[in-house]
Scaffold this active site. Structure first.
Site, PDB file in Angstrom:
ATOM      1  CB  SER A 190       2.935  -2.374  -1.391  1.00 18.20           C
ATOM      2  OG  SER A 190       2.889  -2.300  -2.677  1.00 18.20           O
TER       3      SER A 190
ATOM      4  CE  LYS B 182      -2.374  -3.349   2.122  1.00 15.04           C
ATOM      5  NZ  LYS B 182      -3.504  -3.110   1.219  1.00 15.04           N
TER       6      LYS B 182
ATOM      7  CG  HIS C 128       1.594  -1.455   2.708  1.00 18.32           C
ATOM      8  ND1 HIS C 128       1.310  -2.825   2.943  1.00 18.32           N
ATOM      9  CD2 HIS C 128       0.972  -1.272   1.436  1.00 18.32           C
ATOM     10  CE1 HIS C 128       0.954  -3.256   2.037  1.00 18.32           C
ATOM     11  NE2 HIS C 128       0.421  -2.604   0.982  1.00 18.32           N
TER      12      HIS C 128
END
Lengths: 84, 415
Positions: free
Chosen positions: B190, B249, B218
């Site tokens: 990240s 996310k 991610h």
């Protein structure tokens, strides 16, 4: 202090934690944890290495970031286990 | 009451220490829905300011997408607000089962179990799958939630230099005598936006008889040609034993996570994973919205394609402007500044220019690696990207770092 012991630990730290192209050097006084060379998560490799190499068991309460913050500190810790 | 002065003074001193170290985290109040443009009150009491948001994990721009909001409203009406239960008592609705099946199909695994968050999934999965006869071999830069999850597990812990396959192989050789080994990595890291070499990791795992676990938080929804994740990007779709990921996310950004993978491990999570057993079920409103998100991104790759286009455009223009950025293809774009104060100062100046970005420095990133982390979204219009590039160029010029190498920036500002 045994020079062999010092060299064994320094060699391990360089091989285990420094990248091949690293410009950093490590001697017995180099801060390891507080400098960021070894983070608290990666420290476990060093503890495992010492335990296997010297056939000892380092209890968690002795495996502090201070005790591992330099090769000299590690040697001081090892003397408690009669490793010299 | 036994909150003594001694305790109070101790906690106060801890807080002072955090402030003195420059690592105190302040919260900024956002007074609008999440999106490319947000309204911010910062500092507290200051007039509201409209800024372009470049620090959300809203990769696909679905956090406030009308279809997602509609699905959430519908879920609220049809399935209620809360379940007031853990899953195995009376907290599982048909829609939870539906979402788990959709995630299994999307991720290319055998089964899936939802958790309240990916943090919870990571906190639970290792202790379920591994015991003291086993070894966990983790990349040194894995997410904090994985580190915590591994600490809760009795298996022996090993770690290898970040993305260094020779070092991983050494550790695999070193642990040959363990009953089971699990290689553990983030799919995308990240802070740098760099991608784990999952093709090489899977090859090593096959050679040394180890399982592979990937936290793909991610990546799920946009990495790979059809957005399935890092395993698709690296050509090893269907070959990962355990994937943990988040709904917080790209997949709508609310909350919730999952363990997806080999069916026996998933089934054991339902029986034994403590964060699963002792947390409330993910609320219906999130589940119905997430089901719609999965439908949207399974039907078309338009949003991940747009994200890819935005990312490549921003990376190209920022490189041309003379910034030192970590190469890559991920929407996390680290603008390398090396010096912590420089990163903070530039982020503050960019905020004044209407660009919301955050400077990161030690201990969040290694010492001497301070940077501004930009996160691109499919919600960004070209004019948002151009405005950011212009503002970065203006502020970069003010600090005379444009076109300068790492060495030159460090000579100017130090580590």
């Amino acid at each position: 202090m045994s020079e062999d012991l010092k060299k064994t630990i320094i060699d391990y730290v360089k091989k285990e934690y420094l990248e091949e192209d690293s410009e950093e050097d490590v001697d017995e006084n180099t801060p390891l944890i507080s400098s960021g060379i070894v983070d608290s998560f990666s420290m476990v490799s060093l503890k495992t290495f010492l335990e296997k190499k010297f056939d000892i068991k380092i209890p968690d309460e002795k495996a502090t970031t201070e005790a591992f913050d330099s090769v000299n500190n590690i040697i001081a810790l090892l003397t408690e286990f009669k490793v010299t | 009451m036994a909150y003594s002065n001694k305790a109070k003074d101790f906690f106060s001193a801890e807080l002072t220490g955090i402030r003195d170290a420059g690592t105190y985290k302040e919260e900024r109040y956002i007074e609008s829905p999440q999106g490319a443009m947000i309204t911010v009150e910062y500092p507290e009491g200051a007039p509201q300011k409209e800024v372009i948001n470049f620090c959300a994990n809203n990769y696909l721009g679905l956090s406030s997408h009308p279809d997602v909001i509609r699905a959430a409203e519908e879920g609220l009406q049809k399935r209620g607000y809360g379940m007031s239960s853990v899953r195995f008592i009376c907290g599982t609705q048909d829609i939870h089962n539906e979402l788990e099946k959709k995630l299994t199909a999307f991720l290319g695994t055998e089964d899936t179990v939802l958790f309240a968050s990916c943090m919870d999934a990571n906190a639970g999965v290792f202790d379920v799958a591994l015991g003291k006869e086993d070894a966990m071999i983790a990349d040194r830069l894995v997410h904090a939630s994985i580190v915590d999850g591994m600490r809760l597990c009795k298996a022996q812990l090993y770690n290898y230099k970040h993305a260094n396959m020779e070092h991983l192989e050494e550790k695999l050789k070193e642990t040959q005598e363990c009953r089971f080994r699990m290689i553990i990595t983030d799919g995308v890291f990240s802070m740098d936006g760099d991608i784990a070499p999952l093709d090489k990791i899977v090859a090593l795992a096959e050679r040394y008889d180890a399982m592979v676990m990937v936290d793909d938080s991610h990546a799920t929804g946009f990495m790979g040609k059809t957005g399935r994740g890092t395993h698709e990007h690296c050509g090893v779709f269907g070959k990962i034993d355990v994937i943990t990921t988040t709904l917080g996310k790209a997949l709508g950004g609310a909350s919730g996570g999952c363990v997806s993978g080999r069916k026996e491990i998933v089934e054991l999570c339902r029986q034994r994973a403590r964060p699963y057993l002792f947390s409330n079920t993910v609320p219906p409103v999130i589940i119905t919205a997430a089901n719609t998100v999965l439908d949207l991104i399974s039907k078309t790759t338009d949003r991940r394609d747009l994200l890819e286009k935005n990312t490549l455009y921003f990376r190209k223009k920022m490189t041309e402007a003379g910034f030192d950025i970590r190469e890559g293809v991920h929407p996390i774009v680290p603008i390398m500044l090396y010096n912590a104060k420089l990163a903070q100062d530039m982020a503050r100046d960019l905020y004044d220019e209407g660009i919301y970005v955050i400077g990161f420095s030690f201990p969040v990133v290694p010492k001497g690696q301070a940077r501004i982390r930009v996160q691109i979204s499919a919600a960004h219009e070209k004019e948002h990207l151009d405005k950011a590039i212009a503002a970065f160029t203006k502020i970069g010029g003010k600090y005379t770092i444009l076109g300068k190498s790492k060495k030159e920036i460090i000579e100017l500002y130090g580590y």
